[in-house]
Design an enzyme around this catalytic site. Structure first.
Site, PDB file in Angstrom:
ATOM      1  N   ARG A  76      29.583  47.119  51.022  1.00  0.00           N
ATOM      2  CA  ARG A  76      30.434  48.294  50.959  1.00  0.00           C
ATOM      3  C   ARG A  76      29.799  49.484  51.678  1.00  0.00           C
ATOM      4  O   ARG A  76      30.396  50.553  51.720  1.00  0.00           O
ATOM      5  CB  ARG A  76      30.611  48.667  49.500  1.00  0.00           C
ATOM      6  CG  ARG A  76      32.059  48.618  49.021  1.00  0.00           C
ATOM      7  CD  ARG A  76      31.991  48.969  47.574  1.00  0.00           C
ATOM      8  NE  ARG A  76      33.226  49.241  46.951  1.00  0.00           N
ATOM      9  CZ  ARG A  76      33.863  48.396  46.137  1.00  0.00           C
ATOM     10  NH1 ARG A  76      33.417  47.181  45.956  1.00  0.00           N
ATOM     11  NH2 ARG A  76      34.939  48.785  45.502  1.00  0.00           N
ATOM     12  N   LYS A  91      42.204  42.598  47.758  1.00  0.00           N
ATOM     13  CA  LYS A  91      41.139  41.643  48.123  1.00  0.00           C
ATOM     14  C   LYS A  91      40.902  40.622  47.000  1.00  0.00           C
ATOM     15  O   LYS A  91      40.735  39.444  47.269  1.00  0.00           O
ATOM     16  CB  LYS A  91      39.820  42.379  48.412  1.00  0.00           C
ATOM     17  CG  LYS A  91      39.887  43.342  49.576  1.00  0.00           C
ATOM     18  CD  LYS A  91      38.526  43.935  49.892  1.00  0.00           C
ATOM     19  CE  LYS A  91      37.963  44.814  48.783  1.00  0.00           C
ATOM     20  NZ  LYS A  91      38.750  46.037  48.504  1.00  0.00           N
ATOM     21  N   ARG A 113      42.563  49.159  34.528  1.00  0.00           N
ATOM     22  CA  ARG A 113      41.128  49.389  34.718  1.00  0.00           C
ATOM     23  C   ARG A 113      40.853  50.890  34.679  1.00  0.00           C
ATOM     24  O   ARG A 113      41.614  51.673  35.227  1.00  0.00           O
ATOM     25  CB  ARG A 113      40.689  48.835  36.089  1.00  0.00           C
ATOM     26  CG  ARG A 113      40.423  47.361  36.066  1.00  0.00           C
ATOM     27  CD  ARG A 113      40.276  46.769  37.432  1.00  0.00           C
ATOM     28  NE  ARG A 113      39.483  47.562  38.374  1.00  0.00           N
ATOM     29  CZ  ARG A 113      39.107  47.109  39.579  1.00  0.00           C
ATOM     30  NH1 ARG A 113      39.434  45.888  39.949  1.00  0.00           N
ATOM     31  NH2 ARG A 113      38.421  47.871  40.386  1.00  0.00           N
ATOM     32  N   ARG A 124      48.434  48.714  39.076  1.00  0.00           N
ATOM     33  CA  ARG A 124      47.728  47.455  38.833  1.00  0.00           C
ATOM     34  C   ARG A 124      47.393  47.277  37.350  1.00  0.00           C
ATOM     35  O   ARG A 124      46.944  48.205  36.687  1.00  0.00           O
ATOM     36  CB  ARG A 124      46.436  47.454  39.661  1.00  0.00           C
ATOM     37  CG  ARG A 124      45.594  46.232  39.449  1.00  0.00           C
ATOM     38  CD  ARG A 124      44.681  45.968  40.579  1.00  0.00           C
ATOM     39  NE  ARG A 124      43.583  46.933  40.672  1.00  0.00           N
ATOM     40  CZ  ARG A 124      42.634  46.870  41.608  1.00  0.00           C
ATOM     41  NH1 ARG A 124      42.678  45.921  42.518  1.00  0.00           N
ATOM     42  NH2 ARG A 124      41.675  47.764  41.640  1.00  0.00           N
TER      43      ARG A 124
HETATM   44  P1  AMP Z   1      35.770  46.659  42.851  1.00  0.00           P
HETATM   45  O1  AMP Z   1      36.278  45.792  41.778  1.00  0.00           O
HETATM   46  O2  AMP Z   1      35.238  45.890  44.035  1.00  0.00           O
HETATM   47  O3  AMP Z   1      36.760  47.723  43.251  1.00  0.00           O
HETATM   48  O4  AMP Z   1      34.483  47.425  42.271  1.00  0.00           O
HETATM   49  C1  AMP Z   1      34.588  48.280  41.143  1.00  0.00           C
HETATM   50  C2  AMP Z   1      33.487  49.293  41.161  1.00  0.00           C
HETATM   51  O5  AMP Z   1      32.210  48.632  41.105  1.00  0.00           O
HETATM   52  C3  AMP Z   1      33.415  50.156  42.414  1.00  0.00           C
HETATM   53  O6  AMP Z   1      34.307  51.262  42.344  1.00  0.00           O
HETATM   54  C4  AMP Z   1      31.943  50.583  42.393  1.00  0.00           C
HETATM   55  O7  AMP Z   1      31.725  51.565  41.397  1.00  0.00           O
HETATM   56  C5  AMP Z   1      31.256  49.325  41.911  1.00  0.00           C
HETATM   57  N1  AMP Z   1      30.908  48.445  43.044  1.00  0.00           N
HETATM   58  C6  AMP Z   1      31.347  47.170  43.259  1.00  0.00           C
HETATM   59  N2  AMP Z   1      30.806  46.650  44.365  1.00  0.00           N
HETATM   60  C7  AMP Z   1      30.013  47.619  44.890  1.00  0.00           C
HETATM   61  C8  AMP Z   1      29.192  47.689  46.055  1.00  0.00           C
HETATM   62  N3  AMP Z   1      29.103  46.663  46.904  1.00  0.00           N
HETATM   63  N4  AMP Z   1      28.518  48.844  46.282  1.00  0.00           N
HETATM   64  C9  AMP Z   1      28.593  49.887  45.440  1.00  0.00           C
HETATM   65  N5  AMP Z   1      29.361  49.886  44.327  1.00  0.00           N
HETATM   66  C10 AMP Z   1      30.068  48.760  44.036  1.00  0.00           C
END
Ligand code: AMP
Length: 267
Positions: free
Chosen positions: A122, A43, A194, A161
């Protein structure tokens, strides 16, 4: 769909008191898109590519948390400190914390250049809050793009990644390797894995996706907003597929007579 300059997303990453170095040009019909899909489906990469083509800003909630991680601990609120701990484990951050953060940045949702939401909503609660806010503001979503990929391919993508420490460009150890191992092609920054892409966090993230985020597919399908796109092939292939699906979608939804599906409600 002219190419558009990227901006630094300062108001999104740092909060509303920060100013973006370049604001996307307002358009009459801004693209207001939610990108859905399991973690690792690409994404973030797609949001960057789509930003260049659509002008809409890439708004990632994960990037806001990662930006906070780089700040001094004493600058962070207790809720943000707790959020970073959830993130480190691969767990979802509580809805209330995420929603406070998004609501504080709602100016970005009103941006005349549109937006590409990545990683938000989410959960159903987050999707309901967004629906309410967009309804109040009179800002209908254009579409919800759902990237589809088999689980084994998702795990392979996540574990390979690598992200640039400086400009956040994303590479993959085998699928999209940098020209020099460990170094970003774009800015020469150092690439890192990461913390939440490590195997122990990946399984927690995929379980959280199945439990909390997958139900959003039905939620947006019921609202007539879901646009499924296969996330197979190169990032450029997927982007081209997304752009043609979005173009066809916009033609179809702005000419209801051509569409046999029920009219789309305003969101
Ligand atoms: P991402 O980069 O979108 O995979 O987000 C990394 C981490 O941030 C996720 O694994 C969650 O711990 C937290 N996170 C990001 N967006 C959300 C969301 N909308 N709701 C809950 N946790 C989030």
């Amino acid at each position: 769909m002219a190419p558009h300059n990227n901006n630094d997303r300062a108001a999104w990453l740092q909060g509303p008191s920060a100013r973006c170095s370049a604001v996307p040009e307002p358009t009459q019909t801004p693209w207001r898109i939610v990108l859905l899909g399991a973690p690792g489906v690409g994404k973030g990469t797609q949001a960057e590519l789509l930003n260049l083509r659509l002008g809409a800003c890439h708004l990632s909630t994960g990037d806001v948390f990662r930006a906070a991680k780089g700040r001094d601990a004493c600058e962070l609120s207790p809720a943000m400190k707790a959020a970073l701990e959830y993130m480190r484990r691969g767990d979802l951050v509580p809805d209330a914390t995420v929603w406070d953060m998004v609501r504080e940045r709602s100016g970005c949702l009103r941006c005349g250049g549109g937006f590409l939401l990545d990683g938000f909503p989410r959960t159903l609660a987050q999707a309901e809050s967004l629906k309410l806010l967009m309804g109040e503001e009179g800002l209908p979503l254009t579409a919800v793009v759902n990237y589809e990929l088999p689980v084994n391919a998702i795990v392979a993508r996540l574990s390979g990644r690598r992200t640039c420490e400086t400009c956040k460009a994303v590479f993959h150890a085998t699928e999209r390797p940098p020209k020099t191992a460990g170094i970003c092609d774009r800015c020469g920054g150092k690439l890192f894995q990461r913390e939440d892409d490590r195997p122990e966090s990946v399984s927690i993230r995929l379980a959280a996706y199945d439990r909390s985020t997958a139900p959003l597919i039905a939620f947006y399908k019921n609202l007539g907003l879901l646009l499924p796109v296969a996330a197979t092939g190169s990032p450029e292939d997927i982007c081209a597929r997304t752009l043609s699906a979005l173009t066809a979608w916009r033609i179809r939804t702005s000419s209801p007579a051509l569409d046999s599906a029920p009219a789309r409600p305003n969101l």
